[in-house]
Enzyme design. Structure first.
Site, mmCIF file in Angstrom:
data_model
loop_
_atom_site.group_PDB
_atom_site.id
_atom_site.type_symbol
_atom_site.label_atom_id
_atom_site.label_comp_id
_atom_site.label_asym_id
_atom_site.label_seq_id
_atom_site.Cartn_x
_atom_site.Cartn_y
_atom_site.Cartn_z
ATOM 1 N N HIS A 30 0.875 -1.201 0.000
ATOM 2 C CA HIS A 30 0.000 0.000 0.000
ATOM 3 C C HIS A 30 0.898 1.233 0.000
ATOM 4 C CE1 HIS A 30 -3.829 2.175 1.308
ATOM 5 N NE2 HIS A 30 -2.903 3.117 1.188
ATOM 6 N N HIS A 32 1.590 5.383 -1.694
ATOM 7 C CA HIS A 32 1.248 6.560 -2.507
ATOM 8 C C HIS A 32 2.536 7.136 -3.086
ATOM 9 C CE1 HIS A 32 -2.897 6.692 -0.920
ATOM 10 N NE2 HIS A 32 -2.326 6.201 0.171
ATOM 11 N N LYS A 120 -9.073 -0.149 -5.954
ATOM 12 C CA LYS A 120 -9.178 0.518 -4.655
ATOM 13 C C LYS A 120 -10.560 1.140 -4.474
ATOM 14 C CE LYS A 120 -7.765 2.104 -0.715
ATOM 15 N NZ LYS A 120 -6.749 3.111 -0.425
ATOM 16 N N HIS A 157 -10.612 1.156 1.639
ATOM 17 C CA HIS A 157 -10.413 2.169 2.687
ATOM 18 C C HIS A 157 -11.638 2.064 3.591
ATOM 19 C CE1 HIS A 157 -8.812 6.056 4.315
ATOM 20 N NE2 HIS A 157 -10.016 5.985 4.876
ATOM 21 N N HIS A 195 -4.695 -0.576 5.702
ATOM 22 C CA HIS A 195 -4.257 0.201 6.876
ATOM 23 C C HIS A 195 -5.262 0.127 8.021
ATOM 24 C CE1 HIS A 195 -6.819 3.049 4.805
ATOM 25 N NE2 HIS A 195 -5.897 3.406 3.942
ATOM 26 N N ASP A 268 1.354 2.612 3.602
ATOM 27 C CA ASP A 268 0.525 3.808 3.428
ATOM 28 C C ASP A 268 1.373 5.071 3.502
ATOM 29 O OD1 ASP A 268 -1.742 5.270 2.862
ATOM 30 O OD2 ASP A 268 -2.408 5.373 4.940
HETATM 31 C C1 NCD Z 1 -3.682 9.080 1.974
HETATM 32 C C2 NCD Z 1 -3.170 10.117 0.968
HETATM 33 O O1 NCD Z 1 -2.644 11.137 1.400
HETATM 34 O O2 NCD Z 1 -3.268 9.873 -0.236
HETATM 35 N N1 NCD Z 1 -3.785 9.692 3.259
HETATM 36 C C3 NCD Z 1 -3.781 9.071 4.465
HETATM 37 O O3 NCD Z 1 -3.981 9.731 5.473
HETATM 38 N N2 NCD Z 1 -3.545 7.791 4.581
HETATM 39 C C4 NCD Z 1 -4.958 8.504 1.506
HETATM 40 C C5 NCD Z 1 -5.348 7.260 2.256
HETATM 41 O O4 NCD Z 1 -4.714 6.219 2.121
HETATM 42 O O5 NCD Z 1 -6.321 7.316 3.028
HETATM 43 ZN ZN ZN Z 2 -3.277 5.100 1.562
#
Ligand code: NCD
Ligand code: ZN
Length: 367
Positions: A30, A32, A120, A157, A195, A268
């Site tokens: 997971h 970003h 997702k 999520h 998460h 995450d």
């Molecule tokens: C994530 C993001 O910033 O893209 N933020 C977070 O707080 N985890 C999005 C997500 O995974 O919920």
């Molecule tokens: Zn995330």
């Protein structure tokens, strides 16, 4: 690698302090990575530790089609540290962003592409860039049915967006209102609850069949919600789902260290420019990719569970995704170092988790 020989279990059970951990090269299930100038700023941190990563699709605009996923994958490969794909064997595993309009044909195209490994599900409005998400699970039925049929995992999520539900109870409410009925109605659907943050989520995932699993972040294993308020408000510890009470952190750590293959690593890591966190309405997300394995090692070490770390980090994820386990290794050594105060982030800066504070482990070698 020979997991038994390399496991720190033997030294741990002999009562010695373990100062070196050798693991099969792990993956991040997971992540970003963002886009544009931000992508090359964060990608090297992941590549040095992980062989593969499930890349989240919450860009602007979101990655809703296979064509967009293919294009995003190309941008990631082009941003790899040495500049070309051939210089690194890192594999971005792409995801689609589920909307009310995602068709069964789009799911079929995603599977046929071979590069999309999951879809997702963001409840609309639940988190960063989720406004195009699903407004009601029934609207996503055609896509979900195709995913069930084709075995494409749904990554969830798990928070309701109902503002009348207490922020800290939104994960449990999502399980009760949406996820439990969905898993019951679609028993063949493969689901990863992303998460997870509560003992309720641990219990739910444990109660399901092997088609339901969960990822755990390093920050939810290491911290409880007090971290957001130590001596003042700490925006860099604000993420969604938000950190919970200590009793929940303990349940998460127990799950991670249980050896149960349903639980695996997903950082995450969610970078946001400093000025978008340190403001009157700061973004949710913690950047941890600079020290992800080190933070997980610290969590497992604290829990006296280093012998369970490799399976969590390197085996359970690929097994769930039906992908081969990696063959390379990484080595962590017990060595204090201070995380930097910030990193460059395109034209901005990025404050990492533990900024200016010590970490207990260091990634010594990867290959
Ligand atoms: C994530 C993001 O910033 O893209 N933020 C977070 O707080 N985890 C999005 C997500 O995974 O919920
Ligand atoms: Zn995330």
């Amino acid at each position: 690698m020979n997991a038994t020989a390399a496991s720190p279990a033997s030294t741990a059970t002999a009562g010695k302090t373990v100062d070196r951990i050798e693991l099969t090269r792990p993956d991040d299930w997971h992540l970003h990575l963002r886009d544009g100038d931000y992508l090359p700023a964060v990608l090297p941190f992941t590549v040095r530790q992980f062989a593969r990563a499930i890349v989240m699709p919450n860009l602007r605009p979101p990655v809703t089609t296979t064509a967009m996923a293919i294009a995003y994958r190309e941008r990631i490969l082009a941003a790899l540290p040495e500049g070309t794909e051939a210089d690194s064997d890192f594999q971005p595993l792409m995801t689609l962003y589920l909307t009310d309009r995602t068709t069964a044909a789009e799911i079929e195209a995603a599977v046929a592409s071979g590069i999309v490994k999951a879809v997702k599900y963001y409840p609309a409005g639940a988190t960063t860039n989720s406004d195009s998400g699903v407004t009601h699970v029934d609207r996503a039925r055609p896509a979900l049915e195709a995913m069930q049929r084709l075995g494409l995992p749904l990554l969830v999520h798990g928070e309701v967006t109902d503002q009348s539900v207490d922020l800290f109870d939104r994960e449990l409410a999502f399980i009760e209102r949406t996820l439990a009925p969905l898993v019951r109605d679609m028993p063949g659907l493969r689901v990863v609850m992303e998460h997870i943050t509560t003992r309720d989520a641990v219990a739910f995932v444990e109660s399901c069949g092997p088609n339901v699993a969960a990822t755990l972040t390093p920050h939810h294993l290491l911290m409880n919600r007090n971290a957001i308020f130590v001596g003042g408000i700490r925006p860099h510890y604000y993420c969604l789902p938000v950190l919970k009470r200590e009793v929940h952190r303990q349940a998460l750590m127990d799950a991670a260290a249980s050896g149960n293959p349903k639980f695996f690593l997903g950082t995450d890591s969610a970078p946001h420019a400093r000025h978008t966190k340190e403001t009157d309405c700061g973004c949710a997300g913690c950047f941890n990719a600079h020290a992800a394995l080190e933070l997980y090692a610290e969590a497992f070490d604290r829990a006296g569970a280093l012998d369970r770390f490799e399976a969590f980090a390197s085996f359970h994820g690929p097994d769930f995704y039906r992908l081969p386990r990696n063959t390379g290794k990484v080595v962590l050594v017990r060595e204090r170092w201070d995380a930097p105060d910030e990193y460059p982030y395109g034209a901005d800066t990025l404050v990492p988790l533990r900024a200016g504070e010590p970490l207990q482990w260091r990634l010594a070698q990867a290959g």
